[in-house]
Design a protein around this motif. Sequence first.
Motif, PDB file in Angstrom:
ATOM      1  N   ALA A  48      23.291  29.107  78.841  1.00 34.70           N
ATOM      2  CA  ALA A  48      23.018  29.724  77.530  1.00 34.70           C
ATOM      3  C   ALA A  48      21.573  29.456  77.119  1.00 34.70           C
ATOM      4  CB  ALA A  48      23.984  29.168  76.484  1.00 34.70           C
ATOM      5  N   LYS A  49      21.135  28.209  77.285  1.00 34.43           N
ATOM      6  CA  LYS A  49      19.757  27.855  76.907  1.00 34.43           C
ATOM      7  C   LYS A  49      18.749  28.688  77.691  1.00 34.43           C
ATOM      8  CE  LYS A  49      20.790  23.222  75.465  1.00 34.43           C
ATOM      9  NZ  LYS A  49      21.238  21.970  76.050  1.00 34.43           N
ATOM     10  N   GLU A  50      19.007  28.836  78.980  1.00 32.74           N
ATOM     11  CA  GLU A  50      18.072  29.606  79.823  1.00 32.74           C
ATOM     12  C   GLU A  50      18.053  31.078  79.416  1.00 32.74           C
ATOM     13  OE1 GLU A  50      16.834  28.544  83.281  1.00 32.74           O
ATOM     14  OE2 GLU A  50      17.484  26.448  83.109  1.00 32.74           O
ATOM     15  N   PHE A  51      19.236  31.649  79.189  1.00 32.29           N
ATOM     16  CA  PHE A  51      19.306  33.075  78.839  1.00 32.29           C
ATOM     17  C   PHE A  51      18.664  33.330  77.469  1.00 32.29           C
ATOM     18  CE2 PHE A  51      23.406  33.251  81.583  1.00 32.29           C
ATOM     19  CZ  PHE A  51      22.675  33.574  82.720  1.00 32.29           C
ATOM     20  N   VAL A  52      18.923  32.433  76.520  1.00 28.63           N
ATOM     21  CA  VAL A  52      18.384  32.626  75.162  1.00 28.63           C
ATOM     22  C   VAL A  52      16.857  32.463  75.173  1.00 28.63           C
ATOM     23  CG1 VAL A  52      18.312  31.601  72.838  1.00 28.63           C
ATOM     24  CG2 VAL A  52      20.515  32.092  73.934  1.00 28.63           C
ATOM     25  N   ALA A  53      16.364  31.532  75.970  1.00 26.32           N
ATOM     26  CA  ALA A  53      14.911  31.329  76.057  1.00 26.32           C
ATOM     27  C   ALA A  53      14.220  32.580  76.588  1.00 26.32           C
ATOM     28  CB  ALA A  53      14.608  30.139  76.960  1.00 26.32           C
ATOM     29  N   ASP A  54      14.918  33.325  77.438  1.00 22.03           N
ATOM     30  CA  ASP A  54      14.326  34.527  78.048  1.00 22.03           C
ATOM     31  C   ASP A  54      14.548  35.783  77.201  1.00 22.03           C
ATOM     32  OD1 ASP A  54      13.436  33.066  80.129  1.00 22.03           O
ATOM     33  OD2 ASP A  54      15.031  33.634  81.529  1.00 22.03           O
ATOM     34  N   ALA A  55      15.351  35.672  76.133  1.00 20.77           N
ATOM     35  CA  ALA A  55      15.672  36.864  75.333  1.00 20.77           C
ATOM     36  C   ALA A  55      14.983  36.794  73.978  1.00 20.77           C
ATOM     37  CB  ALA A  55      17.187  36.962  75.154  1.00 20.77           C
ATOM     38  N   GLU A  56      15.037  37.887  73.240  1.00 20.25           N
ATOM     39  CA  GLU A  56      14.419  37.946  71.911  1.00 20.25           C
ATOM     40  C   GLU A  56      15.519  37.903  70.852  1.00 20.25           C
ATOM     41  OE1 GLU A  56      11.039  38.913  70.525  1.00 20.25           O
ATOM     42  OE2 GLU A  56      10.614  37.738  72.338  1.00 20.25           O
ATOM     43  N   GLY A  57      15.303  37.110  69.804  1.00 20.89           N
ATOM     44  CA  GLY A  57      16.165  37.182  68.616  1.00 20.89           C
ATOM     45  C   GLY A  57      17.574  36.643  68.759  1.00 20.89           C
ATOM     46  N   LEU A  58      17.790  35.724  69.685  1.00 21.22           N
ATOM     47  CA  LEU A  58      19.127  35.137  69.829  1.00 21.22           C
ATOM     48  C   LEU A  58      19.091  33.641  69.533  1.00 21.22           C
ATOM     49  CD1 LEU A  58      20.405  36.784  73.161  1.00 21.22           C
ATOM     50  CD2 LEU A  58      20.683  37.613  70.811  1.00 21.22           C
ATOM     51  N   LYS A  59      20.237  33.091  69.144  1.00 18.47           N
ATOM     52  CA  LYS A  59      20.316  31.633  68.948  1.00 18.47           C
ATOM     53  C   LYS A  59      21.671  31.109  69.411  1.00 18.47           C
ATOM     54  CE  LYS A  59      22.112  31.960  64.231  1.00 18.47           C
ATOM     55  NZ  LYS A  59      21.929  31.753  62.806  1.00 18.47           N
ATOM     56  N   ILE A  60      21.699  29.807  69.678  1.00 16.97           N
ATOM     57  CA  ILE A  60      22.947  29.141  70.078  1.00 16.97           C
ATOM     58  C   ILE A  60      23.451  28.377  68.863  1.00 16.97           C
ATOM     59  CG2 ILE A  60      23.960  27.405  71.604  1.00 16.97           C
ATOM     60  CD1 ILE A  60      21.667  28.040  73.599  1.00 16.97           C
ATOM     61  N   LEU A  61      24.730  28.555  68.525  1.00 16.40           N
ATOM     62  CA  LEU A  61      25.281  27.826  67.379  1.00 16.40           C
ATOM     63  C   LEU A  61      25.426  26.341  67.712  1.00 16.40           C
ATOM     64  CD1 LEU A  61      28.036  30.281  66.078  1.00 16.40           C
ATOM     65  CD2 LEU A  61      25.624  30.101  65.411  1.00 16.40           C
ATOM     66  N   ASP A  62      25.209  25.492  66.685  1.00 16.74           N
ATOM     67  CA  ASP A  62      25.265  24.044  66.896  1.00 16.74           C
ATOM     68  C   ASP A  62      26.652  23.575  67.318  1.00 16.74           C
ATOM     69  OD1 ASP A  62      22.662  23.700  66.312  1.00 16.74           O
ATOM     70  OD2 ASP A  62      22.981  23.252  64.171  1.00 16.74           O
ATOM     71  N   GLU A  63      27.662  24.193  66.695  1.00 16.04           N
ATOM     72  CA  GLU A  63      29.022  23.733  66.973  1.00 16.04           C
ATOM     73  C   GLU A  63      29.495  24.254  68.331  1.00 16.04           C
ATOM     74  OE1 GLU A  63      33.405  23.871  64.860  1.00 16.04           O
ATOM     75  OE2 GLU A  63      31.695  24.672  63.776  1.00 16.04           O
ATOM     76  N   ALA A  64      29.737  23.346  69.257  1.00 15.22           N
ATOM     77  CA  ALA A  64      30.204  23.755  70.592  1.00 15.22           C
ATOM     78  C   ALA A  64      31.641  24.250  70.500  1.00 15.22           C
ATOM     79  CB  ALA A  64      30.104  22.595  71.554  1.00 15.22           C
ATOM     80  N   PHE A  65      31.988  25.112  71.412  1.00 18.21           N
ATOM     81  CA  PHE A  65      33.314  25.701  71.437  1.00 18.21           C
ATOM     82  C   PHE A  65      34.312  24.759  72.117  1.00 18.21           C
ATOM     83  CE2 PHE A  65      36.121  29.368  72.626  1.00 18.21           C
ATOM     84  CZ  PHE A  65      36.334  29.815  71.331  1.00 18.21           C
ATOM     85  N   THR A  66      33.943  24.242  73.272  1.00 14.50           N
ATOM     86  CA  THR A  66      34.809  23.285  73.991  1.00 14.50           C
ATOM     87  C   THR A  66      33.940  22.310  74.780  1.00 14.50           C
ATOM     88  OG1 THR A  66      34.835  24.734  75.914  1.00 14.50           O
ATOM     89  CG2 THR A  66      36.750  24.858  74.454  1.00 14.50           C
ATOM     90  N   GLU A  67      34.554  21.217  75.184  1.00 12.74           N
ATOM     91  CA  GLU A  67      33.906  20.230  76.059  1.00 12.74           C
ATOM     92  C   GLU A  67      34.584  20.348  77.417  1.00 12.74           C
ATOM     93  OE1 GLU A  67      31.717  17.632  74.836  1.00 12.74           O
ATOM     94  OE2 GLU A  67      31.688  18.787  72.973  1.00 12.74           O
TER      95      GLU A  67
END
Length: 258
Positions: free
Chosen positions: A194-213
Amino acid sequence: MKMKKLVSLVLVAACTLSLAACGSKSEEASSSDEGKKETLVMATNAEFPPYEYYEGEEIVGIDAEIAAAIAEELGMELKIEDMAFDSIIGAVTSGKADIGAAGMTVTPEREESVAFTDTYAHATQVIIVKEDSEIAGPDDLTGKTVGVQLGTTGDIYAEDIEDVTVERYNKGFEAVQALTQGKIDAVVIDGQPAKEFVADAEGLKILDEAFTEEDYAIAVAKDNTELVEKINDALAKLKESGKLDEIVAKYISADDAE
Ligand code: GLN
């Protein structure tokens, strides 16, 4: 002359019967044995940075390097086969591959088909949204259209969201692209890619709250307990020597580790 021919024939026969009896032959045998290391075939899906992805023609990443280090411990030669993520378990159960190493999460369902080695990484499923999205956590996904990579744990968990529409893509990157294009509302995917894809895209963010561990491990055929044990021994050595941390640090900066 005739006699000489006969003698050499006998010698050839003796050499064929017993390699050890003929110095030069046995030397040849040992040097060609070295070249004939047993192959460890790894099934993966090279669309999952930083764990496995293409750099030019070559598949690199954390899993590729860990598997190479394990193969070295085992005196084997690693061969990587790239395939769809949801084909990996089948490749392992059918014997087409010896191991599945693909940032694969240990789940009870998968444990019904394959054996898992000890885990080697901790991971999370995260939610990616557009920067201006009203979605702030997992609860807000109710009634939304969520993109996932086919057959992944993101796919499994997204199914459980109430009133959700799940869009399945062959590559995580394609799900992220669909989000950028406004075709879907969110993507549920593993934290590091997710971090890699978001870094390469425009206007996206990752929510702080994780979905699962979750935890990653290597999949092996259920009846191949010998290989599971060998890999666990190799993994323990790599953990102890610091080699595993070294591989991870090469691809994930300490601030970004989970
Ligand atoms: N960790 C997730 C799973 O096991 C995704 C793995 C992947 O896409 N390579 O399903």
